[in-house]
Design an enzyme around this catalytic site. Sequence first.
Site, short mmCIF file in Angstrom:
data_model
loop_
_atom_site.label_atom_id
_atom_site.label_comp_id
_atom_site.label_asym_id
_atom_site.label_seq_id
_atom_site.Cartn_x
_atom_site.Cartn_y
_atom_site.Cartn_z
N LYS A 45 -11.79 3.02 7.30
CA LYS A 45 -12.68 2.63 6.19
C LYS A 45 -14.00 2.07 6.70
O LYS A 45 -15.06 2.47 6.25
CB LYS A 45 -12.04 1.58 5.28
N TRP A 58 0.80 -1.21 0.00
CA TRP A 58 0.00 0.00 0.00
C TRP A 58 0.85 1.27 0.00
O TRP A 58 1.85 1.35 0.68
CB TRP A 58 -0.90 -0.11 1.22
N ASP A 82 -1.84 -6.50 9.09
CA ASP A 82 -2.32 -5.14 8.85
C ASP A 82 -3.77 -5.28 8.40
O ASP A 82 -4.04 -5.80 7.32
CB ASP A 82 -1.45 -4.50 7.75
#
Length: 432
Positions: A271, A134, A235
């Site tokens: 999110k 990412w 993660d």
Amino acid sequence: MTSRFSVVKVGPPIEVFAVNKAYLDDTSDLKVNLSVGAYRTDEGKPWVLPVVRKTEKQLADDETLNHEYLPVLGLDACSSAATKMLLGADSSAFAQGRAFGVQTLSGTGALRVGAEFLLRQLKYTTFYYSSPTWGNYIAEQNLEPEGELELFQQNHHLLFTNAGFTEPRQYRYWNAETRSLDLDGFLEDLRAAPKDSVIILHACAHNPTGCDPTHEQWTQIADVIEERQLFPFFDSAYQGFASGDLEKDAWAVRYFADRGFELLCAQSFAKNFGLYNERVGNLTMVVKDVGDLLAVKSQLTLIVRGMYSNPPNHGGRIVATVLNNPQLLEEWKECVRTMANRVLDMRRGLKERLERLGTPGTWDHIVTQIGMFSYTGLSPRQVEHLTQKYHIYLLKSGRINMCGLTTKNIDYVAKAIHETVVEISENTINKL
Ligand code: PLP
């Protein structure tokens, strides 16, 4: 007198912010933003989850609350509910008191606190992250003429080296030819890793590829991590957001915890709660021996104290209130399903349109990938063309955020991708 700051060199731009700015500056009515890392509604707007809005109103009206400092490790009601949400209500590690959480500055903060702890206390120096991972920082000058990207910084790399890790390494993850997981490469790289290497694993909805290992593949990954005595650091930025199901998206972490691994997991509520700017996250730690907890927590306390002293209240209070209230919890799960389903609809819609148009290449990966992002397979030249000719903004790697698509712009985007792939067919994995 000369400035002492003149030695400072301009750093590379953070691509996702640069692309977003270019989108905002574009005055065309046709413009579409497929670059951002956040949820958007079908109207292309950010979404404050109704359950979050409702909880915020309740909190604002609650005169028993104040603005005193939180404890260094955060609100216990937030971190223990977050830990339970991750590991599952029936987790033996949780029941035995071998798992606990630290409320952190979102997922990034959890990764950083975890990295500092592993380096300082366990003296680990080597870490592995997926290729790609990412947040790419891309050297613009290397984009031409071959369209080759030099990914010289990625977020996990930046976070762990800034924490002091000295041996950054990547493991193979993505096979661009097959547009799927390079399991053999992944396992081979893990087998070659020195003992006590920290292995950063995306818990679900791998960013940016949208490609996760299957349960069987996770089993093989866990076998090698165990054999080689490596340390798993998950993660988890998309629990619930990936499939719409909190349990399903936590499968890998739960599998490792139930198998008896000691591990860390960085959780983000950016999110799945839409709390991007509130910076609420959790660092979950699972240990073998409850007797170690006192010392571990005391060292974590010193690490946090030396970095930011204690976390902010607002986001943590929202997460704690929702996760600990059965009625609000159900409302939140419904919101999570709404977001996940919209992403899945857009995936299906884009694939169907490209196939209907007869766009060269195969497009199954758009629906087999999971989460907000898709690695389309579009080349840097095609990406550039999409931006210059059609005002469609996406990352040079071909990563798109499915939430940038709406029922209003999906036909336009599909047609633009079609025309682009037909016109620029060289240097792309999707060429005929
Ligand atoms: N990890 C991954 C894989 C992500 O995609 C993100 C956000 O995009 C994060 C962690 C952390 O984000 P935040 O610090 O906003 O929680």
